[in-house]
Design a protein around this motif. Sequence first.
Motif, PDB file in Angstrom:
ATOM      1  N   GLU A 442       0.648  -1.328   0.231  1.00 26.00           N
ATOM      2  CA  GLU A 442       0.119  -0.212   0.129  1.00 26.00           C
ATOM      3  C   GLU A 442       0.607   1.478   0.272  1.00 26.00           C
ATOM      4  O   GLU A 442       0.698   2.385  -0.531  1.00 26.00           O
ATOM      5  N   TYR A 443       1.665   1.006   0.759  1.00 22.52           N
ATOM      6  CA  TYR A 443       3.031   2.072   0.429  1.00 22.52           C
ATOM      7  C   TYR A 443       3.012   2.158  -0.945  1.00 22.52           C
ATOM      8  O   TYR A 443       2.946   3.990  -1.229  1.00 22.52           O
ATOM      9  N   PHE A 444       3.972   1.962  -1.458  1.00 17.47           N
ATOM     10  CA  PHE A 444       3.696   1.755  -3.224  1.00 17.47           C
ATOM     11  C   PHE A 444       2.264   2.698  -3.589  1.00 17.47           C
ATOM     12  O   PHE A 444       2.741   3.985  -4.371  1.00 17.47           O
ATOM     13  N   ALA A 445       1.559   2.020  -3.037  1.00 20.53           N
ATOM     14  CA  ALA A 445      -0.067   2.601  -3.862  1.00 20.53           C
ATOM     15  C   ALA A 445      -0.469   3.713  -3.136  1.00 20.53           C
ATOM     16  O   ALA A 445      -0.727   4.524  -4.818  1.00 20.53           O
ATOM     17  N   THR A 446       0.157   4.210  -2.972  1.00 19.33           N
ATOM     18  CA  THR A 446      -0.409   5.329  -1.709  1.00 19.33           C
ATOM     19  C   THR A 446       0.616   7.003  -2.679  1.00 19.33           C
ATOM     20  O   THR A 446       0.264   7.831  -2.602  1.00 19.33           O
ATOM     21  N   ALA A 447       1.429   6.295  -2.869  1.00 20.21           N
ATOM     22  CA  ALA A 447       2.884   7.090  -3.729  1.00 20.21           C
ATOM     23  C   ALA A 447       2.105   7.931  -4.542  1.00 20.21           C
ATOM     24  O   ALA A 447       1.201   7.673  -5.228  1.00 20.21           O
ATOM     25  N   VAL A 448       2.407   9.242  -4.988  1.00 16.44           N
ATOM     26  CA  VAL A 448       1.564  10.599  -5.619  1.00 16.44           C
ATOM     27  C   VAL A 448       1.954  11.106  -6.683  1.00 16.44           C
ATOM     28  O   VAL A 448       3.783  10.312  -7.425  1.00 16.44           O
ATOM     29  N   ALA A 449       1.482  10.722  -7.465  1.00 13.90           N
ATOM     30  CA  ALA A 449       1.752  10.531  -9.609  1.00 13.90           C
ATOM     31  C   ALA A 449       1.896  12.116  -9.549  1.00 13.90           C
ATOM     32  O   ALA A 449       1.053  12.862  -9.617  1.00 13.90           O
ATOM     33  N   TYR A 450       2.689  12.537 -10.440  1.00 10.07           N
ATOM     34  CA  TYR A 450       3.265  14.117 -11.283  1.00 10.07           C
ATOM     35  C   TYR A 450       3.050  13.945 -12.359  1.00 10.07           C
ATOM     36  O   TYR A 450       3.172  14.902 -12.976  1.00 10.07           O
ATOM     37  N   GLY A 451       3.063  12.455 -13.073  1.00 11.75           N
ATOM     38  CA  GLY A 451       2.741  12.337 -14.930  1.00 11.75           C
ATOM     39  C   GLY A 451       1.852  11.109 -14.899  1.00 11.75           C
ATOM     40  O   GLY A 451       1.567   9.920 -14.308  1.00 11.75           O
ATOM     41  N   ALA A 452       2.582  11.027 -16.191  1.00 15.14           N
ATOM     42  CA  ALA A 452       1.835  10.158 -16.582  1.00 15.14           C
ATOM     43  C   ALA A 452       2.462   8.689 -16.246  1.00 15.14           C
ATOM     44  O   ALA A 452       1.646   7.538 -16.874  1.00 15.14           O
ATOM     45  N   HIS A 453       3.566   8.517 -16.500  1.00 15.09           N
ATOM     46  CA  HIS A 453       4.577   7.024 -16.682  1.00 15.09           C
ATOM     47  C   HIS A 453       4.001   6.225 -15.036  1.00 15.09           C
ATOM     48  O   HIS A 453       4.611   6.916 -13.969  1.00 15.09           O
ATOM     49  N   TRP A 454       4.839   5.453 -15.317  1.00 14.03           N
ATOM     50  CA  TRP A 454       4.241   4.819 -13.508  1.00 14.03           C
ATOM     51  C   TRP A 454       6.020   5.052 -12.797  1.00 14.03           C
ATOM     52  O   TRP A 454       5.896   5.358 -12.082  1.00 14.03           O
ATOM     53  N   ASP A 455       7.177   5.556 -13.782  1.00 14.34           N
ATOM     54  CA  ASP A 455       8.292   5.708 -12.739  1.00 14.34           C
ATOM     55  C   ASP A 455       8.018   7.317 -12.601  1.00 14.34           C
ATOM     56  O   ASP A 455       8.861   8.244 -11.780  1.00 14.34           O
TER      57      ASP A 455
END
Length: 672
Positions: A442-455
């Motif tokens: 869940e930690y990684f699922a909670t990370a904020v996406a700032y762009g469209a790519h998975w990284d």
Amino acid sequence: MQLTRSSTIIAACEIARTVPVHAAVADLSRDLGKALTSDEEGAAVVLDEDLERSPKAYVIDVQADGVHIRAADELGFVYGLYAISRELLGIADLWFWMDQEIAARETLQIDPAFTLESRPSPIRLRGWFINDEVLFFGWAIDGDELGPWRMAFEALLRLGGNMVIPGTGQLDTSRYEEEADRRGLVVAQHHAEPLGAEMFSHAYPELRPSYDEHPDLFEKLWLEAIRARAGRRTMWSLGFRGQGDLPFWIDDPRYDTDEDRGALIGKILKLQYDLVQEHDPGAACAVNLYGETLELFRGGHLSLPDDVVKIWADNGYGRMVSRRQGSHNPRVPALPEGGERAGAHGIYYHASFYDLQAAYTLTMLPSPTEKVVSELESVIAHGMTDAWLINCSAVRPHTYTLDLIAALWREGAVDVAAHRGAFVRRHFGKDAAREVARLYGEYFATAVAYGAHWDEKAGEQLPNCVTRDLVTQFLREPEAPSSRVAWLMQHDSLAEQVRSFEEMCARAAADYATYRDAVDHVGAGLDTHPRRLLAQTLGLQSRILEHSYRGAAHAMRALAFAADGAHWDAFYEAGRARRAFLGGDTAMRGSEHGVWHGFYANDAQADLSHSAWLLESLMHTIRVVGDGPEYVDWQRVALYPPETRDIRLLMTVEKHLDNLALWEAMDAIQGE
């Protein structure tokens, strides 16, 4: 046959009497003392030479006179000694960094049929770059400033590593190099510090760092560095960059075409290679295809010496593409294709990263673990197996990722769920394993996406660095948008940037608060040791992120209010932002205990306390504009009851409150 704390370790051959083996012998002796309590005479551990073994390989078996380790070289014995600690004594590779609670017993009975044989690693050279290591500065283990480095080198060897870049050369790393040599590690060099040489601007601060103007001085520094390490275990880094982690043409703008830039770098690489081979014949050399170097190579503008390891780099977030430089983000693929696959290849990969944009040194690599594993398995499939350098910074915040990558460099493939389960069972106990493994996912699922790519997932630097960018822009030029955040958002005004970032951070703060509650809920049901470990790993990292995003959201509200002339509200929101950032810093310092006292004291990169200082400065400016020049109106509202605050027979009857005292009075009447 049994081992006891009195078991002796016998070096039965010359190679087992060398300094690197002796250091690992001392570690196993310490581990015997930690894991066993009986002072009875125990079976010996005997180190036997076996020249038929492959390099760095070992076999452990039981014979009449003790437990034998057979190996052909130093690292074979080193790995075998640590295998006894791990497989027989139950001491984990990351025991120090994960606060393992070692349950001692009287003796350890050894099955006469016990045998263990190492397996070859698919990666030839594998190690850590202890970079951005600011948390090591000012932190000592039992008063020993070298202690953090010793424990990092031990953990690396336990995980099967054999190479290290021991620190960032802006500081004197010679004593760390000496310790790495003592442990038998190959020493490599920072991609921004070719050959490990002193930076030109450090040696000649009065001169312009131009190779065209001072070729003799550059070459003098390179030659001095080569002579200093010739004959020692080294992978020499060839390259030519600017005076820092930036292209050389920043310092020498005359080179304004890719053709000219590539031609100069190629000429210098050949010169450096020849110097190394002259003074350290046969030594391994590497060229880092990183940032601008990758773009020049891929564009056909850069020629490399034939006999070098080409080191390809991820973008700092786990994806094998070129890194973003400011707003320039071409995402050039960083995997060799077609004819590029000829020769030796390796990688420089980040388990920790610092870029003043969205990266992470206090918290884990936020990209999805499954994607990270897939990327590294693709690296192996592309033949990039000659050298892996993993940026680990100060180790402790990144233990999960480092353990995962080490499994990959040992085995060549990893099942994420199986590895995660084994990791949490090893460190948190089998009773907690299922719930803690779920929390890691869940930690990684909670990370904020700032762009469209998975990284394109963010760590703690996003809320801290972007907040500082936007607050500084507001104080300097509030009518114009900040160009420094153009990589994140494209808006025509600062107000739009502030609004957009506030929305992002408010959502993130709420998500991390929910996640933190989940961690605390699981922790409440655990025994004392795993509860504390969970609090100091996932619990602490969620708090760093929650407080940082909450501080950023309040800071953006302060800027919006200030832009609208609502200065009281702006001042109050700035104070709330300051309190939130300080809350993250307090969480870090409050997590320190035992050997970890002082570990977070030098948080000099995300630097949450500096974010708080900037918000305090913003409070000052807002108060000057909104409450001056008398500076009594807000104080009367905050301190006086409604029926008296407008009576002004005397302007004021108290000394003026400072900003923090005034904010505390405000919070008392309108705080949540």
